[in-house]
Every structure is written in C-alpha cells, then in structure tokens.
Motif scaffolding. Structure first.
Motif, PDB file in Angstrom:
ATOM      1  N   VAL A 167     -30.504  -1.436  18.294  1.00 36.70           N
ATOM      2  CA  VAL A 167     -29.663  -2.048  18.448  1.00 36.70           C
ATOM      3  C   VAL A 167     -28.465  -0.414  17.411  1.00 36.70           C
ATOM      4  O   VAL A 167     -28.146  -1.515  16.483  1.00 36.70           O
ATOM      5  N   SER A 168     -27.697   0.255  17.678  1.00 27.37           N
ATOM      6  CA  SER A 168     -27.363   0.646  16.435  1.00 27.37           C
ATOM      7  C   SER A 168     -25.815   0.975  16.943  1.00 27.37           C
ATOM      8  O   SER A 168     -25.278   2.018  17.052  1.00 27.37           O
ATOM      9  N   PRO A 169     -25.231   0.288  15.851  1.00 30.00           N
ATOM     10  CA  PRO A 169     -23.413  -0.012  16.006  1.00 30.00           C
ATOM     11  C   PRO A 169     -23.241   1.287  15.742  1.00 30.00           C
ATOM     12  O   PRO A 169     -23.196   2.036  14.463  1.00 30.00           O
ATOM     13  N   GLY A 170     -21.827   1.770  15.560  1.00 27.53           N
ATOM     14  CA  GLY A 170     -20.527   2.444  15.518  1.00 27.53           C
ATOM     15  C   GLY A 170     -20.061   1.561  13.991  1.00 27.53           C
ATOM     16  O   GLY A 170     -19.923   0.794  13.554  1.00 27.53           O
ATOM     17  N   VAL A 171     -18.795   1.841  14.707  1.00 29.87           N
ATOM     18  CA  VAL A 171     -17.905   1.553  13.268  1.00 29.87           C
ATOM     19  C   VAL A 171     -17.357   0.084  14.270  1.00 29.87           C
ATOM     20  O   VAL A 171     -16.516   0.224  14.932  1.00 29.87           O
ATOM     21  N   ILE A 172     -17.871  -0.974  13.582  1.00 29.94           N
ATOM     22  CA  ILE A 172     -17.043  -2.440  14.952  1.00 29.94           C
ATOM     23  C   ILE A 172     -16.663  -2.726  13.154  1.00 29.94           C
ATOM     24  O   ILE A 172     -16.531  -2.476  12.334  1.00 29.94           O
ATOM     25  N   ASP A 173     -15.207  -3.764  13.794  1.00 29.44           N
ATOM     26  CA  ASP A 173     -14.389  -4.466  13.129  1.00 29.44           C
ATOM     27  C   ASP A 173     -15.407  -5.697  13.122  1.00 29.44           C
ATOM     28  O   ASP A 173     -15.188  -6.370  13.551  1.00 29.44           O
ATOM     29  N   THR A 174     -16.038  -5.892  11.815  1.00 31.96           N
ATOM     30  CA  THR A 174     -16.516  -7.148  10.983  1.00 31.96           C
ATOM     31  C   THR A 174     -16.065  -6.900   9.961  1.00 31.96           C
ATOM     32  O   THR A 174     -15.401  -6.322   8.843  1.00 31.96           O
ATOM     33  N   GLU A 175     -16.514  -8.266   8.998  1.00 34.33           N
ATOM     34  CA  GLU A 175     -16.626  -8.946   7.680  1.00 34.33           C
ATOM     35  C   GLU A 175     -17.444  -7.314   6.671  1.00 34.33           C
ATOM     36  O   GLU A 175     -17.191  -7.412   5.798  1.00 34.33           O
ATOM     37  N   TRP A 176     -18.314  -6.692   7.881  1.00 34.71           N
ATOM     38  CA  TRP A 176     -18.775  -5.915   6.734  1.00 34.71           C
ATOM     39  C   TRP A 176     -18.129  -4.522   5.921  1.00 34.71           C
ATOM     40  O   TRP A 176     -17.827  -4.307   4.623  1.00 34.71           O
ATOM     41  N   TRP A 177     -16.734  -5.022   6.335  1.00 30.31           N
ATOM     42  CA  TRP A 177     -15.519  -3.900   5.646  1.00 30.31           C
ATOM     43  C   TRP A 177     -15.141  -4.243   5.251  1.00 30.31           C
ATOM     44  O   TRP A 177     -14.334  -3.675   4.228  1.00 30.31           O
ATOM     45  N   SER A 178     -14.932  -6.036   4.903  1.00 26.67           N
ATOM     46  CA  SER A 178     -14.280  -6.469   3.780  1.00 26.67           C
ATOM     47  C   SER A 178     -14.063  -5.688   2.524  1.00 26.67           C
ATOM     48  O   SER A 178     -13.194  -6.188   1.325  1.00 26.67           O
ATOM     49  N   GLY A 179     -14.740  -5.061   2.576  1.00 25.91           N
ATOM     50  CA  GLY A 179     -15.072  -4.353   0.654  1.00 25.91           C
ATOM     51  C   GLY A 179     -14.068  -3.678   0.494  1.00 25.91           C
ATOM     52  O   GLY A 179     -14.128  -3.204  -0.658  1.00 25.91           O
ATOM     53  N   LEU A 180     -13.848  -3.352   1.195  1.00 22.39           N
ATOM     54  CA  LEU A 180     -12.750  -2.046   0.967  1.00 22.39           C
ATOM     55  C   LEU A 180     -11.016  -2.664   1.148  1.00 22.39           C
ATOM     56  O   LEU A 180     -11.045  -3.754   2.296  1.00 22.39           O
ATOM     57  N   ALA A 181     -10.411  -2.161   0.169  1.00 20.76           N
ATOM     58  CA  ALA A 181      -8.736  -2.632   0.219  1.00 20.76           C
ATOM     59  C   ALA A 181      -8.520  -2.132   1.737  1.00 20.76           C
ATOM     60  O   ALA A 181      -9.032  -1.234   2.221  1.00 20.76           O
ATOM     61  N   GLY A 222     -39.340   0.213  22.585  1.00 21.21           N
ATOM     62  CA  GLY A 222     -39.660   1.551  22.329  1.00 21.21           C
ATOM     63  C   GLY A 222     -38.027   2.513  21.832  1.00 21.21           C
ATOM     64  O   GLY A 222     -38.256   3.465  21.257  1.00 21.21           O
ATOM     65  N   THR A 223     -36.848   1.766  22.413  1.00 26.38           N
ATOM     66  CA  THR A 223     -35.735   2.106  22.225  1.00 26.38           C
ATOM     67  C   THR A 223     -34.580   2.218  21.469  1.00 26.38           C
ATOM     68  O   THR A 223     -34.432   0.540  20.978  1.00 26.38           O
ATOM     69  N   VAL A 224     -33.881   3.162  20.896  1.00 26.35           N
ATOM     70  CA  VAL A 224     -32.732   2.914  20.109  1.00 26.35           C
ATOM     71  C   VAL A 224     -31.077   3.224  20.827  1.00 26.35           C
ATOM     72  O   VAL A 224     -30.971   4.078  21.159  1.00 26.35           O
ATOM     73  N   LEU A 225     -30.580   1.947  21.356  1.00 26.50           N
ATOM     74  CA  LEU A 225     -29.293   2.489  22.212  1.00 26.50           C
ATOM     75  C   LEU A 225     -27.900   2.427  21.426  1.00 26.50           C
ATOM     76  O   LEU A 225     -28.360   1.012  20.347  1.00 26.50           O
ATOM     77  N   THR A 226     -27.656   3.528  21.428  1.00 25.43           N
ATOM     78  CA  THR A 226     -26.121   3.805  20.148  1.00 25.43           C
ATOM     79  C   THR A 226     -24.965   2.860  20.421  1.00 25.43           C
ATOM     80  O   THR A 226     -24.967   2.913  21.566  1.00 25.43           O
ATOM     81  N   VAL A 227     -24.356   2.015  19.945  1.00 26.71           N
ATOM     82  CA  VAL A 227     -22.841   1.684  20.804  1.00 26.71           C
ATOM     83  C   VAL A 227     -22.369   1.884  19.780  1.00 26.71           C
ATOM     84  O   VAL A 227     -21.240   1.952  18.911  1.00 26.71           O
ATOM     85  N   ASP A 228     -21.406   2.470  19.968  1.00 27.31           N
ATOM     86  CA  ASP A 228     -20.054   3.402  18.910  1.00 27.31           C
ATOM     87  C   ASP A 228     -19.597   4.520  20.039  1.00 27.31           C
ATOM     88  O   ASP A 228     -18.588   4.378  19.128  1.00 27.31           O
ATOM     89  N   GLY A 229     -18.815   4.260  21.097  1.00 24.33           N
ATOM     90  CA  GLY A 229     -17.754   4.705  21.425  1.00 24.33           C
ATOM     91  C   GLY A 229     -17.479   5.925  21.836  1.00 24.33           C
ATOM     92  O   GLY A 229     -16.431   6.228  22.266  1.00 24.33           O
ATOM     93  N   GLY A 230     -18.918   6.686  21.918  1.00 24.63           N
ATOM     94  CA  GLY A 230     -18.857   7.911  21.421  1.00 24.63           C
ATOM     95  C   GLY A 230     -18.024   8.645  20.709  1.00 24.63           C
ATOM     96  O   GLY A 230     -17.792   9.813  20.664  1.00 24.63           O
ATOM     97  N   GLY A 231     -18.452   7.759  20.138  1.00 28.01           N
ATOM     98  CA  GLY A 231     -17.145   8.499  18.270  1.00 28.01           C
ATOM     99  C   GLY A 231     -18.430   9.704  17.935  1.00 28.01           C
ATOM    100  O   GLY A 231     -18.271  11.023  17.023  1.00 28.01           O
TER     101      GLY A 231
END
Length: 235
Positions: A167-181, A222-231
C-alpha cells in the motif's frame, strides 16, 4: 485472525491496528519505544499486545516471531525520514541509512515471519507514493520505496499462496513530517491539498482502510495500491 504490525505504535500502523482490532482481529504491534508500545496497547484494548523491538535488528525479529507463534497476516509499516533533497546534495551515508531504515527491515521482517505465517495469509508492505512520483528532491526516497514495490510481484509468485501486496500512501498527516518546521509543514500540506482532486491531505485512517481491504481480500496479490487522494493526477 491474528495480525502482526511492525511499526504499530503511531500513525498509519496504529490506525491499522485500531481498524483491525475493531473488526475482531487479535493484533500484535511492535515499535522501538517500550513506552509507545505500552501506550498503544492500552489504547487498543484487550485484543492487542505488543513488544518493543527494533525492526532493523534481524535477530531480534527472528526472536519475535519465535515468540508469537502462528500468525495469519503480517503488515510492515516501518519507515525512516530518509534523504530528501536534490541529487547534488545526496550523500552516500544518507542513502545507506535510508536503505537500512526501510528496505532491509521490510524484506527481512517478511523473511523472519515465513515459518509462522499461515499459507493462506498475507504480507503487506507500506511504501510511499514517492516511488512513482516525478517531483524534484525525492529521487532517493523514490529509489528505496520503489525497490520494495518492485519486489512485490516476484514475492507474490515465489511465496504463493501467501499473498504479498504493498500500500503506497501519498501525503498523510502523521509524525513522519515532524522534522519540518510548523510553517513549512503547513505550506506543504496546503500545496498537497490544492493538488489533490479530493482537496485535502490524507489521514492515517484512509491508509488503514486500504490495508484492511488488502488483508481481507483473499484474491488480491502482487499489487501496489496507491492511496494519495489522486495527487498523482495533478501537477
């Protein structure tokens, strides 16, 4: 149904554990921080247990599955912030760290689980939509996530009837982005929302719903599902 979620204490991993536990699964979560594991298990309730394990430690992962015994599904959400930025600034050390923090743990965690995984079960990797993006500054992230996604079809054939997906997420509001100001993060989210046909960034629950689908559908492999809101559809 018994599910192990590697990296299940925050973000997408915790949302997935919450979703599957609510659906009646017995959930085992892992994370590097014992305190975070304990807090997540308390939040999840009686259908959950957890262990503090570093997914980068291959021997520790083998020991984990020796203790868990038989499981039905494995979900690997382990990530690292990785080397974002232009090619000119990329260092060997940053690239090696990215491989060690994501590619190696994903593949070797899957390997460690094989002896206890139900033959009719599944392995789900959580990658990132950077693997298929064409944005400047994400080539190294794309390389690491793309490597995992490239392994999915071959593993699905090699390990069948065990199902293997990503499963391949797009921009998701998680702690992963906490390194940014804060301002930089808000600007990035605003741009991502404006570039998405659905008009917002993702939530961990959006990805958890897709993982639950992949785990529950015995005819998907055998699939990769993209979850990116159509980004990916808009510049």
């Amino acid at each position: 149904m018994r599910v192990v979620i590697i990296g299940g204490t925050t973000g997408i991993g915790l949302a997935t554990a919450t979703r599957l536990a609510a659906d009646g699964a017995e959930v085992v979560i892992t994370g590097r921080s014992a305190e975070r594991v304990a807090a997540a298990v308390k939040l999840l309730g009686d259908r959950a247990s957890g262990e503090a394990v570093d997914a980068r430690d291959t021997e520790a992962m083998r020991d984990l599955f020796a203790r868990t015994g038989a499981i039905d599904h494995l979900i690997i959400t382990v990530t690292g912030r990785g080397p974002a930025g232009p090619l000119r600034s990329l260092t060997k050390e940053a690239l090696v760290e990215a491989v060690q923090n994501k590619l190696i743990p994903h593949l070797l965690a899957a390997q460690a689980a094989l002896d206890v995984l139900d033959p009719e079960g599944s392995i789900t990797f959580v990658t990132a939509a950077s693997a298929g993006s064409a944005f400047p500054g994400v080539s190294a992230l794309a390389a690491v996530n793309g490597a995992i996604e490239a392994a999915v079809p071959g593993l699905a054939v090699e390990l069948g009837p065990i199902r293997v997906n990503a499963v391949s997420p797009g921009v998701i509001d998680t702690e992963w982005w906490s390194g940014l100001a804060t301002e930089a993060r808000e600007a990035l989210f605003a741009h991502a929302a404006g570039s998405s046909p659905v008009g917002r960034v993702g939530r961990p629950e959006d990805v958890a719903a897709t993982i639950a689908y992949v785990v529950g559908n015995s005819f998907v492999t055998g699939t990769v599902l993209t979850v990116d809101g159509g980004g990916r559809l808009k510049a």
